[in-house]
Design an enzyme around this catalytic site. Sequence first.
Site, mmCIF file in Angstrom:
data_model
loop_
_atom_site.group_PDB
_atom_site.id
_atom_site.type_symbol
_atom_site.label_atom_id
_atom_site.label_comp_id
_atom_site.label_asym_id
_atom_site.label_seq_id
_atom_site.Cartn_x
_atom_site.Cartn_y
_atom_site.Cartn_z
ATOM 1 N N ASP A 92 0.851 -1.184 0.000
ATOM 2 C CA ASP A 92 0.000 0.000 0.000
ATOM 3 C C ASP A 92 0.893 1.242 0.000
ATOM 4 O OD1 ASP A 92 0.950 0.242 2.570
ATOM 5 O OD2 ASP A 92 -0.907 -0.357 3.530
ATOM 6 N N ASP A 267 -7.804 -7.672 1.029
ATOM 7 C CA ASP A 267 -6.843 -7.812 2.125
ATOM 8 C C ASP A 267 -7.528 -7.410 3.414
ATOM 9 O OD1 ASP A 267 -5.532 -5.076 3.426
ATOM 10 O OD2 ASP A 267 -6.520 -4.740 1.498
#
Length: 384
Positions: A92, A267
Amino acid sequence: MSRLQFQLQATDGAARRGQLSFPCGTVQTPAFMPVGTYGAVKAVLPGQLCDLGAEIILGNTFHLFLRPGLEVIADHGGLHGFMRWNGPILTDSGGFQVFSLAHRRKISEQGVTFAAPTDGAQVFLGPEESMKIQKVLNSDVVMIFDECTPYPATEDVARDSMELSLRWAQRSRDAHDALDNDAALFGIIQGGVHPDLRGRSLDGLQAIGFDGYAIGGLAVGESESERNVILEYLHPRLPVDRPRYLMGVGRPEDLVESVARGVDMFDCVMPTRHARNGQYFTGFGTVKIRNACYARDVDPIEPGCGCPACVGGYTRAYLRHLDRCNEMLASMLGSLHNLWYYETLMANMRAAITAGTFFTFRHSFYLARGLDPPPLPEVASCAG
């Protein structure tokens, strides 16, 4: 040219079955990515992740940048060598973690200045910095730097946030390309719970061009119905030939409902976090091992489960004992079970989509929990 290739192999209504191909491995979709925030999935060895069925994991740019720092990771040739994980890694951008700092950050056009949670030092992070960090991490999927729209937010606030994220998306794209990074770059759709803003965000991202499209800002307190409205709105508008990633959403029911609305990737920290808190996922619901009813229960967490904890014969009574004594083995066994459950759930959904029986699977999923399946909108029956 991106190192990622995506192939859509089958659809059943809006549910999609596909494959992500990287030089370091393939990922079958719909896919669940275990979260390795600090370079490790808590209480689980990398080799065990493979045995559980995980094919891709997530690393946290923000936390790894602060600790241990880029120099240490660069000494290992990137995050794969540092973690000893040979499969694909998605990182990320750090945007969500900065968002979560709330009163310790200041947002400007250039980026975000914040007080590091490790030592209080002032740190600046913007699109260019995020792309440079992720280049050093050498992840296979890089996320753009964005602002996670808060919830609740007025339409004006959501619009300003979305437009800032679009400007940062262009800067992320430019910086990523300037670094000659062949990792896939995903855009992130923002806009809060306002469908028209989500549509404008997607249009802007497609004009820039990305290898995949993530849906951000939907794990920040909104209701399930609000989330589903956004997914249903985006499904027919998203490009068919690009993977779709719903960030941070992770209850089993959320995965099933989001796959039914066209999502490919997920996720969440929930499997390991819940395990550390004595909550184990099963086909019939959640076993809360701290409840007194399990004190002398000699069954495994879920009879018939193929995870190491259940196959190994560890009983609910034993796990409850370990949990009450704060033994780390409880977290280890519970995490192995929960991740096995999640990866098996994804495998079962993939098989059902391929067979054209996804909606029968969805019905059975809820019946096993003693629940009636929630209604599906018309969009879920439309391929894409």
